[in-house]
Scaffold this active site. Structure first.
Site, PDB file in Angstrom:
ATOM      1  N   THR A 185      -4.401  -4.440  12.051  1.00  0.00           N
ATOM      2  CA  THR A 185      -3.200  -4.949  11.376  1.00  0.00           C
ATOM      3  C   THR A 185      -3.593  -5.811  10.175  1.00  0.00           C
ATOM      4  OG1 THR A 185      -1.300  -6.443  11.489  1.00  0.00           O
ATOM      5  CG2 THR A 185      -3.056  -6.929  13.000  1.00  0.00           C
ATOM      6  N   ASP A 208      -1.890  -8.198   9.360  1.00  0.00           N
ATOM      7  CA  ASP A 208      -1.409  -9.551   9.689  1.00  0.00           C
ATOM      8  C   ASP A 208      -2.484 -10.392  10.390  1.00  0.00           C
ATOM      9  OD1 ASP A 208       0.938  -8.392   8.787  1.00  0.00           O
ATOM     10  OD2 ASP A 208       1.810  -8.153  10.782  1.00  0.00           O
ATOM     11  N   GLY A 228       2.654 -10.339   6.390  1.00  0.00           N
ATOM     12  CA  GLY A 228       2.025 -11.115   7.465  1.00  0.00           C
ATOM     13  C   GLY A 228       2.966 -11.437   8.609  1.00  0.00           C
ATOM     14  N   HIS A 285       3.990  -2.865   0.191  1.00  0.00           N
ATOM     15  CA  HIS A 285       3.127  -1.994   0.996  1.00  0.00           C
ATOM     16  C   HIS A 285       1.782  -1.681   0.369  1.00  0.00           C
ATOM     17  CE1 HIS A 285       6.962  -1.747   3.018  1.00  0.00           C
ATOM     18  NE2 HIS A 285       6.284  -1.367   4.078  1.00  0.00           N
ATOM     19  N   GLN A 341      -0.342  -3.727   0.023  1.00  0.00           N
ATOM     20  CA  GLN A 341      -1.285  -4.497   0.857  1.00  0.00           C
ATOM     21  C   GLN A 341      -1.843  -3.676   2.005  1.00  0.00           C
ATOM     22  OE1 GLN A 341       0.652  -8.699   1.405  1.00  0.00           O
ATOM     23  NE2 GLN A 341       2.177  -7.254   0.694  1.00  0.00           N
TER      24      GLN A 341
HETATM   25  O1  F6P Z   1       2.786  -5.610  10.652  1.00  0.00           O
HETATM   26  C1  F6P Z   1       2.361  -5.114   9.434  1.00  0.00           C
HETATM   27  C2  F6P Z   1       3.402  -5.259   8.377  1.00  0.00           C
HETATM   28  O2  F6P Z   1       2.871  -4.769   7.170  1.00  0.00           O
HETATM   29  C3  F6P Z   1       3.955  -6.678   8.208  1.00  0.00           C
HETATM   30  O3  F6P Z   1       3.093  -7.508   7.489  1.00  0.00           O
HETATM   31  C4  F6P Z   1       5.267  -6.406   7.533  1.00  0.00           C
HETATM   32  O4  F6P Z   1       6.217  -7.409   7.744  1.00  0.00           O
HETATM   33  C5  F6P Z   1       5.702  -5.139   8.219  1.00  0.00           C
HETATM   34  O5  F6P Z   1       4.547  -4.479   8.680  1.00  0.00           O
HETATM   35  C6  F6P Z   1       6.469  -4.210   7.320  1.00  0.00           C
HETATM   36  O6  F6P Z   1       6.893  -3.156   8.090  1.00  0.00           O
HETATM   37  P1  F6P Z   1       7.597  -1.870   7.501  1.00  0.00           P
HETATM   38  O7  F6P Z   1       6.557  -1.065   6.794  1.00  0.00           O
HETATM   39  O8  F6P Z   1       8.111  -1.185   8.707  1.00  0.00           O
HETATM   40  O9  F6P Z   1       8.643  -2.352   6.563  1.00  0.00           O
END
Ligand code: F6P
Length: 359
Positions: free
Chosen positions: A134, A136, A179, A280, A282
């Site tokens: 992850t 995070d 995060g 995304h 990141q």
């Molecule tokens: O858990 C990983 C993460 O990238 C978090 O940092 C973020 O809040 C979440 O997923 C975003 O999720 P999604 O791609 O479902 O919007």
């Protein structure tokens, strides 16, 4: 003679860099033992919805650049699960595992996925081993999850870029990073990128003290600043911004950077603020050497564990080595948050960053 094992692997939750390196390591290690590896498509959906999988061989990864790329070769999903449907989905999951004749399943996921899939496996004879991933870095027990290091680099690069344009325009530029409820990604990258302010969910803050920091910067002769803000922080009075929800009703974060920008600008005019929400990107940098090495170590260790007949464990990195810990222990721990009194925060404060009101 030892039975030729058939194992499955799936990636679950939000993707991150290094997943393909994990899959490749598992396939390489398992194939060398003569085992068959099935890659399950789209996280648990490949077992709980329409059965969707493929047999993976060393050639899937040696003849392609996949181990060097971000994303997940197998696909993933980040939708959570409604607890009232847990029993029904668990049944479908067990049926899928049985239909494929899997002796064991390797789940590459974060805290949420470990919780969900270990729930699926509870009370069945499914042998599961977890590998943490992850951006995070909040998976319990392990010091590192695959994907975090690359994400820190992506955020640090963004801070570096913002610092240069902030300098040209005499602005305070705000970078909102992901995060969820943990500030690891924000604090690691803010420290690496020498940001002036870093706000994380674990530490409350005061807008007036952010402005005090900006005034100090101005008084020192510098007319620009970079502020890193973790998506999961609350407003100054402690409430969450209302916003979108995912399919199971969990809050989808995003937008707090704009709140901060407006608050700062309404009280202080010397620096113009602008907001960058990194989003995304990141999750998708070229996997760093650290993440790839961690992926190989975790993948190889997971296969070793299954070869020894062990299961219901997650591989963790702790005290400088890969170890296995019982999944129940991982699930019980919940989420690992940033320690407000740890070395990252201490170093940030010592080097002049405003990180909020550390008690
Ligand atoms: O858990 C990983 C993460 O990238 C978090 O940092 C973020 O809040 C979440 O997923 C975003 O999720 P999604 O791609 O479902 O919007």
């Amino acid at each position: 003679m030892e039975k030729r094992k058939k194992i499955g692997i799936l990636t679950s939750g939000g993707d991150c860099s290094g997943l393909n390196a994990v899959i490749s390591a598992v396939v390489n290690a398992a194939s060398r033992k003569g085992w068959t590896v099935y890659g399950i498509h789209n996280g648990t959906d490949g077992l709980t919805e329409e059965l969707s999988y493929e047999e993976l061989t060393i050639r899937n990864f040696s003849d392609t650049p996949w181990p060097r790329l971000s994303g997940s070769y197998l696909g993933s999903l980040n939708k959570g699960i409604k607890m009232e449907s847990l029993e029904e989905v668990s049944k479908r999951f067990a049926k899928g595992v049985k239909k494929l004749g899997l002796d064991a399943l390797i789940v590459v996921g974060g805290d949420g996925s470990m919780n969900i899939v270990s729930n699926f496996c509870r009370g069945t004879d499914i042998k599961m081993v977890g590998i943490p991933k992850t951006i995070d870095n909040d998976t319990p027990v392990t010091e590192f999850s695959v994907g975090f290091d690359t994400a820190v680099s992506v955020c640090t690069e963004a801070i570096d870029s913002l610092e240069l344009t902030a300098r040209s325009h005499h602005r305070a530029l705000i970078l909102e990073v992901m995060g969820r409820d943990a500030g690891h990604l924000a604090m690691h990258s803010a420290l690496a990128g020498q940001a002036d302010v870093c706000l994380v969910p674990e530490i409350p803050y005061k807008i007036d003290n952010i402005i005090k920091k900006l005034k100090e910067i101005k008084a020192s002769g510098r007319s620009h600043a970079v502020i890193v803000v973790s998506e999961g922080i609350r407003t100054e009075n402690g409430s969450h911004l209302s916003g979108a929800k995912n399919l199971v009703g969990e809050k989808v974060y995003g937008g707090i950077g704009h709140y901060l920008s407006e608050e700062i600008n309404s009280r202080y005019k010397d620096f113009q603020t602008r907001v960058t929400t990194l989003g995304h990107i990141q999750r998708s940098g070229t996997p760093s050497s650290f993440d790839r090495a961690m992926a190989a170590i975790f993948g190889a260790k997971a296969v070793e564990l299954l070869a020894e007949g062990q299961h219901n464990q997650m591989i963790v990195w702790k005290d400088g080595r890969a170890q296995a810990v019982p999944l129940d222990e991982v699930v019980k721990e919940g989420t690992t948050l940033l320690n407000p009194h740890g070395d990252y925060v201490k170093a940030a404060i010592a080097t002049g960053m405003y990180v909020g009101e550390v008690k």
